[in-house]
Design an enzyme around this catalytic site. Sequence first.
Site, short mmCIF file in Angstrom:
data_model
loop_
_atom_site.label_atom_id
_atom_site.label_comp_id
_atom_site.label_asym_id
_atom_site.label_seq_id
_atom_site.Cartn_x
_atom_site.Cartn_y
_atom_site.Cartn_z
N GLU A 71 -5.56 -10.76 5.98
CA GLU A 71 -6.70 -10.03 5.44
C GLU A 71 -6.26 -8.94 4.46
O GLU A 71 -5.31 -8.20 4.72
CB GLU A 71 -7.47 -9.38 6.58
CG GLU A 71 -8.65 -8.54 6.14
CD GLU A 71 -9.34 -7.88 7.32
OE1 GLU A 71 -10.58 -7.88 7.36
OE2 GLU A 71 -8.63 -7.37 8.22
N CYS A 106 -2.46 -5.94 -5.98
CA CYS A 106 -1.74 -6.98 -5.26
C CYS A 106 -2.17 -8.33 -5.83
O CYS A 106 -2.96 -8.40 -6.77
CB CYS A 106 -2.04 -6.91 -3.76
SG CYS A 106 -3.79 -7.21 -3.36
N GLU A 135 -4.50 -6.58 8.25
CA GLU A 135 -4.60 -5.82 6.98
C GLU A 135 -3.33 -5.01 6.73
O GLU A 135 -2.72 -4.45 7.64
CB GLU A 135 -5.80 -4.89 7.07
CG GLU A 135 -6.06 -4.04 5.86
CD GLU A 135 -6.78 -4.78 4.75
OE1 GLU A 135 -6.36 -4.66 3.58
OE2 GLU A 135 -7.77 -5.48 5.05
N ASP A 157 7.02 -4.96 7.39
CA ASP A 157 6.03 -6.02 7.62
C ASP A 157 5.82 -6.13 9.11
O ASP A 157 6.70 -6.59 9.85
CB ASP A 157 6.54 -7.35 7.04
CG ASP A 157 5.48 -8.44 7.04
OD1 ASP A 157 4.49 -8.32 7.79
OD2 ASP A 157 5.63 -9.41 6.28
N ARG A 215 3.35 -7.81 10.70
CA ARG A 215 2.46 -8.91 11.10
C ARG A 215 3.06 -9.76 12.20
O ARG A 215 4.27 -9.91 12.30
CB ARG A 215 2.13 -9.77 9.88
CG ARG A 215 1.19 -9.10 8.90
CD ARG A 215 1.03 -9.91 7.64
NE ARG A 215 2.24 -9.91 6.82
CZ ARG A 215 2.32 -10.48 5.61
NH1 ARG A 215 1.26 -11.11 5.11
NH2 ARG A 215 3.44 -10.42 4.92
#
Length: 215
Positions: free
Chosen positions: A62, A74, A101, A135, A137
Site C-alpha cells: 500500500e 515514488c 504503508e 524495510d 515489511r
Amino acid sequence: MQDNATAPSNLVDYVTSCSLPTPWAQFTLHAFVEHSTGKEHLAMTLGDLSTGDAPLARIHSECLTGDVMFSQRCDCGAQLESALRRIADEGRGILLYLRQEGRGIGLVNKIRAYRLQEAGADTVEANLQLGFHADARNYELVLPMLEQFGIEAVRLMTNNPRKIDALGKLGIKVAERVPLLVNRNVYNENYLNTKQAKLGHMMTSATEAVLDGES
C-alpha cells in the site's frame, strides 16, 4: 507446496469476494484479515489461476500517496497501474495488495520520513533515523493468500530481490522475474537510485538484465 515453506497458513483469514470492474478488465476482488494486526489485505485475480503455467503476479505494498494521490515522489502508483494492465493484457494473473504503508512503518511515519528527506536524508536514512528498519515489511502472509487460489509458482513483477527471496523461503517458486520499470522522474530520481544502491533493487530492463548476466 515445497518442504521449505515455514510460514503458518493461518496468518490471515479469507473473508469474501466480489467483482471489480476496472478500466482494463473485470477482476475479482478478495478480502483477507490479518490475525495479529487486524489489517485488511486484498487480492485482485483474473482468470483461472489453479491450473496451467505460473500466472503473472504482483505483490504490491500500500502507498496511499502514490496509489491514490498520484505522488511523483515514488513509482508505486505507476507500478500498480502497469501491473494491472499487464495482467489484463494476458487475461490471467493476481495482484496482492498488502497494507504495509511506507515499507511497513505506516502512513504518518512515512510523512515524517518525507520531511526528513526534504532536510537531506535519503529514503533509507529517513526510516533509520525514525528508529525503523530500512524495510520493515513482512511477506509471510503472502503464503496463505496464494494458497487460497492454489498458486505454487508465479511470474513475479518486481524490481525487489527481497520479494523473490521471501517467496522462495515460503516454498513459492518464482518462475520468472518481470521487471517493472515505470515513471522515473525528476522528483523520484534520488529515491530510485537509493533503492538500487542500498536495497539492491534491480533497476534494469529484461534485455539489460540478460546482458548483465542476471539470473
